[in-house]
Design a protein around this motif. Structure first.
Motif, mmCIF file in Angstrom:
data_model
loop_
_atom_site.group_PDB
_atom_site.id
_atom_site.type_symbol
_atom_site.label_atom_id
_atom_site.label_comp_id
_atom_site.label_asym_id
_atom_site.label_seq_id
_atom_site.Cartn_x
_atom_site.Cartn_y
_atom_site.Cartn_z
ATOM 1 N N SER A 40 0.843 -1.196 0.000
ATOM 2 C CA SER A 40 0.000 0.000 0.000
ATOM 3 C C SER A 40 0.878 1.245 0.000
ATOM 4 O O SER A 40 1.926 1.272 0.645
ATOM 5 N N ASN A 41 0.425 2.271 -0.698
ATOM 6 C CA ASN A 41 1.112 3.556 -0.645
ATOM 7 C C ASN A 41 0.604 4.423 0.497
ATOM 8 O O ASN A 41 1.101 5.519 0.712
ATOM 9 N N ARG A 42 -0.379 3.895 1.232
ATOM 10 C CA ARG A 42 -0.933 4.644 2.380
ATOM 11 C C ARG A 42 -0.854 3.775 3.631
ATOM 12 O O ARG A 42 -1.377 2.646 3.655
ATOM 13 N N PRO A 43 -0.236 4.294 4.692
ATOM 14 C CA PRO A 43 -0.096 3.502 5.918
ATOM 15 C C PRO A 43 -1.427 3.134 6.562
ATOM 16 O O PRO A 43 -1.505 2.130 7.284
ATOM 17 N N ASP A 44 -2.471 3.926 6.321
ATOM 18 C CA ASP A 44 -3.765 3.683 6.971
ATOM 19 C C ASP A 44 -4.710 2.838 6.126
ATOM 20 O O ASP A 44 -5.893 2.720 6.447
ATOM 21 N N ALA A 45 -4.229 2.251 5.065
ATOM 22 C CA ALA A 45 -5.097 1.460 4.186
ATOM 23 C C ALA A 45 -5.663 0.256 4.937
ATOM 24 O O ALA A 45 -4.912 -0.564 5.497
ATOM 25 N N GLY A 46 -6.977 0.133 4.944
ATOM 26 C CA GLY A 46 -7.617 -0.962 5.659
ATOM 27 C C GLY A 46 -7.272 -2.330 5.111
ATOM 28 O O GLY A 46 -7.307 -3.329 5.831
ATOM 29 N N GLY A 47 -6.937 -2.390 3.834
ATOM 30 C CA GLY A 47 -6.609 -3.670 3.229
ATOM 31 C C GLY A 47 -5.380 -4.329 3.825
ATOM 32 O O GLY A 47 -5.225 -5.554 3.751
ATOM 33 N N LEU A 48 -4.503 -3.547 4.425
ATOM 34 C CA LEU A 48 -3.302 -4.112 5.046
ATOM 35 C C LEU A 48 -3.661 -5.056 6.188
ATOM 36 O O LEU A 48 -3.054 -6.109 6.357
ATOM 37 N N VAL A 49 -4.663 -4.665 6.967
ATOM 38 C CA VAL A 49 -5.089 -5.490 8.102
ATOM 39 C C VAL A 49 -5.621 -6.833 7.595
ATOM 40 O O VAL A 49 -5.303 -7.897 8.144
#
Length: 223
Positions: A40-49
């Motif tokens: 992800s290019n965004r630390p807060d991306a929900g998909g990471l979880v």
């Protein structure tokens, strides 16, 4: 012996609903792609979880800390190489990629777009479809080329535009089809069932494997 599954990475910027569809499809050991990395290019991306919960390596390459696009992409490229990635799927990845990055992944980089390309390239596709009065809308999986929302088409699915539609209701029905055709398209690419000639894709053996990915209009309930 089953053929080796191709190591695949998914690029996201948000919740990653298409990422989830790809991960779920790849849980089947017979699926020809193995999802081994999410970036992800965004630390807060929900998909990471979700990716971490699924046991998939999940990394952040924050575009904001880089001086330019290519510097950002070179960091992504380093991660992709470390994980021995063979195919890359963009799934709600809200960054334009440069010709340099596309060149590293020519013929191996897929994207999904919420319209029937070549119609409605760019953003706000559902609003524009309604404003133009089209009766059929849909989504497209395509190989990425330097021009935005162009490149050889692998799969398309159509939905009817209803008189009662809003951008939100139309978008929900299109998204449901995205979740169907993206895993199917990745399976065909990973399974070496697709060849590229110019700006078109063809089945490797049309007689043996007719392409099911150009779908007729689907008549759903008005979600």
């Amino acid at each position: 012996m089953s053929p080796r599954r191709k190591r695949t990475a998914i690029l996201i910027s948000g919740g990653g609903s298409n990422m989830r569809a790809l991960i779920e499809a790849a849980r089947d050991p017979a699926y020809p792609a193995e999802i081994t990395l999410v970036i992800s290019n965004r630390p807060d991306a929900g998909g990471l979880v979700y990716a971490k919960a699924a046991g998939i390596a999940a990394s952040v390459v924050d575009h904001k800390i880089y001086a330019g696009r290519e510097e950002f992409e070179r960091s992504m490229q380093a991660l992709l190489e470390i994980h021995r990635i063979e195919l890359v799927c963009m799934a709600g990845f809200l960054r334009m990629v440069t010709p340099w990055f596309i060149g590293q992944w020519a013929g191996r980089l897929l994207n999904i777009h919420p319209a029937l390309l070549p119609a409605f390239r760019g953003l706000h596709t559902h609003e524009r479809a309604l404003a133009e009065g089209v009766k059929i809308h849909g989504c497209t999986v395509h190989f990425v080329v330097p021009a935005m929302d162009e490149g050889p088409i692998v799969a398309q699915a159509a939905v009817p535009v209803l008189d009662s539609d809003t951008p939100e209701s139309l978008g929900r029905r299109v998204l449901a089809q995205e979740h169907i055709i993206y895993p199917a398209a990745l399976a065909r690419v990973a399974g070496n069932c697709v060849t590229i000639q110019g700006n078109r894709t063809f089945d490797v053996d049309p007689a043996a494997t007719p392409n099911p990915m150009v779908m007729p209009p689907i008549v759903p309930s008005d979600a």
